[in-house]
Design an enzyme around this catalytic site. Structure first.
Site, mmCIF file in Angstrom:
data_model
loop_
_atom_site.group_PDB
_atom_site.id
_atom_site.type_symbol
_atom_site.label_atom_id
_atom_site.label_comp_id
_atom_site.label_asym_id
_atom_site.label_seq_id
_atom_site.Cartn_x
_atom_site.Cartn_y
_atom_site.Cartn_z
ATOM 1 N N ASP A 28 0.783 -1.248 0.000
ATOM 2 C CA ASP A 28 0.000 0.000 0.000
ATOM 3 C C ASP A 28 0.817 1.301 0.000
ATOM 4 O OD1 ASP A 28 -1.600 -2.085 0.820
ATOM 5 O OD2 ASP A 28 -2.284 -1.123 2.648
ATOM 6 N N ASP A 157 -5.405 1.199 9.698
ATOM 7 C CA ASP A 157 -5.267 2.093 8.533
ATOM 8 C C ASP A 157 -5.855 3.482 8.784
ATOM 9 O OD1 ASP A 157 -4.286 -0.279 7.534
ATOM 10 O OD2 ASP A 157 -6.039 -0.711 6.283
#
Ligand code: FRU
Length: 497
Positions: A28, A157
């Site tokens: 990511d 996150d």
């Protein structure tokens, strides 16, 4: 025609337009923030291996989002665990008190610890790291975690934004299969406001991940909307991880979805667009995003060459009023056209009839990156094939039927006789809204990937492409009119010389 081969590269060649890690594994994008003339890009990084492993934050900076300079690894795993995904902000007024009254950079990340021997034995909490030297060195906050383990596993996150109307910092956090919103005045103490997501949008067996939250004006409409972007983790027997978004309002504590709860809006319709994040503090109110071109189904298996994983070309996000409601529209950042030694060619306007073919690029001995755009109007009953990355089959087909326009996408996935992954080859049809007859397409083809933005980028298709690039192929990009006829109304190709 020269010889045609459609095999995947055992040793992929580095893309020339896309960000890749200096070596080893990357997933990511994290901590996207603009500060003092530099775009920062952090990323989930395992510098010691080519498969996902103990997560660090790799780091790079750029002035144009196309040319990147690698910097030292910013975050290393420690006794709190690995450093999972998260975001960054500029603490302009030193709300945190960590910067001695000066502006500074703050990273929010999830600490992930293994707590037993089973796969489900882990816990996650939210932590902070800060830098007083434009991101060149990082210190983890002594008071970590800023949000402790909540009593369930998937809690990660953090995306932090400044919410002007309520004058609070807001954190969107993926919690199982929902998003929780927290708020704070000082970036250190957070209180829970609300939770969104139950019975909303798409749910698989996988957790929701990597939220993003931003407000944008609606083009061709009135006012603005809030957008909540959510990664949907891979379910069993599915096509893997993908990205959905919700349109509505965020009032400082709650997100209100303006569509029916079961309406699913996809930010990308192909297979390889995940963990997308937008830059905080980008100049001129631009909302610029970048995503990982991959899918957890096969990310650990894609061909590697000392590095594994790449990011999309950064894209500018707009909100567009369509006949079916407000939708995200995407385009590559204009900086793409300003960088590199492009050989530019205009595509001639005019009619192409049934059986006709239009070369978009010249035949080349080896694949070169291309950034192109084309627009055309289709006569009733016509069908057009576009060959952009695969010599043996079109990537895209448009059909004008009585009920509208249908787009088909296909990707091969074979290495000779061996299937690379059973979910890698794909073929699907998509009805296109708001257009009876015309198509606009912007594309970027580079070593290892193909990005397609259709009809003002309301449709995005982002795909890894494993065609081998060092065999001689008929590598011309072309459009073929299979039936009916079309009128080309504009276009340009830029080929990297
Ligand atoms: C998404 C994700 C995140 C997590 C990270 C771990 O791809 O699973 O939810 O923080 O990757 O590397």
């Amino acid at each position: 025609m020269t010889s045609v081969a459609n095999v995947y590269a055992p040793l992929p060649v580095r893309p020339l337009l896309h960000f890749t890690p200096p070596k080893a594994w990357m997933n990511d994008p994290n901590g996207l923030v603009y500060f003092d003339g530099e775009y920062h890009l952090f990323y989930q990084y395992y510098p010691e291996g080519l498969e996902w492993g103990p997560m660090h934050w790799g780091h790079a900076v750029s002035r144009n989002m196309i040319d990147w300079q690698h910097l030292d690894v910013a975050l290393f795993p420690d006794e709190r665990g690995m450093c999972f995904s998260g975001s960054a902000i500029v603490d302009h007024n030193d709300s945190s008190g960590l910067f001695d009254g000066q502006p500074g950079l703050l990273l929010f990340y999830t600490a992930h610890r293994v707590s037993g021997s089973a796969a489900e034995d882990y816990e996650q909490d939210q932590c902070i790291a800060y830098s007083c030297d434009k991101g060149r060195s990082w210190q983890k906050y002594a008071g970590n975690p800023v949000i402790p383990v909540p009593g369930f596993r998937d809690f990660r996150d953090p995306k932090v934004i400044w919410h002007e109307a309520s004058q609070y910092w807001i954190m969107a956090l993926a919690c199982g299969q929902t998003i929780r919103f927290y708020r704070s005045e000082n970036l250190l103490d957070w209180s829970l406001c609300s939770e969104f997501g139950e019975h909303q949008g798409s749910h698989t067996e996988g957790p929701w991940e990597c939220p993003d939250l931003f407000e944008l004006p609606v083009e061709g409409g009135t006012g603005s909307r809030w957008v909540l972007v959510v990664g949907v983790g891979a379910g069993k027997d599915s096509w893997g991880s993908f990205t959905q978004y919700f349109i509505g309002d965020f009032d400082g504590t709650h997100f209100h979805n303006e569509n029916a709860p079961d309406k699913v809006l996809l930010m990308d319709h192909s297979r390889d667009f995940y963990a997308v994040q937008s830059w905080s503090d980008a100049p001129d109110n631009r909302r610029i995003v970048i995503a990982w071109i991959n899918n957890w189904l096969y990310a650990n298996k894609i061909p590697e060459n000392g590095w594994r994983g790449m990011m999309t070309i950064p894209r500018e996000i707009r909100l567009v009023a369509t006949t079916e409601g407000v939708r995200i529209g995407q385009r590559f950042v204009p900086e793409l056209g300003e960088q590199r030694a492009w050989q530019r060619a205009m595509i001639a306007c005019g009619a192409v009839d049934e059986g006709g073919q239009l070369a978009l690029t010249m035949a080349q001995e080896s694949i070169k990156p291309v950034h192109g755009s084309i627009s055309f109007a289709m006569q009733p009953g016509s069908c057009v094939d576009l060959y952009l990355s695969q010599p043996e089959q079109p990537d895209l087909t448009f059909r004008r039927t009585d009920s509208g326009l249908i787009m088909s996408y296909q990707r091969a996935g074979q290495n000779g006789d061996d299937a690379f992954d059973r979910f890698f080859p794909c073929h699907f049809d998509l009805p296109i809204i708001q257009s009876q007859a015309s198509v606009t397409l912007e594309w970027a083809s580079d070593n290892g990937s193909l990005e397609l933005l259709i009809n003002d980028g309301i449709y995005s298709l982002t795909s890894l492409q494993l065609c081998q690039s060092d065999v001689v192929v008929d590598n011309m990009q072309k459009l073929m009119v299979v039936s009916g006829g079309i009128e080309i109304t504009g276009g340009q190709t830029n080929v990297l010389g």
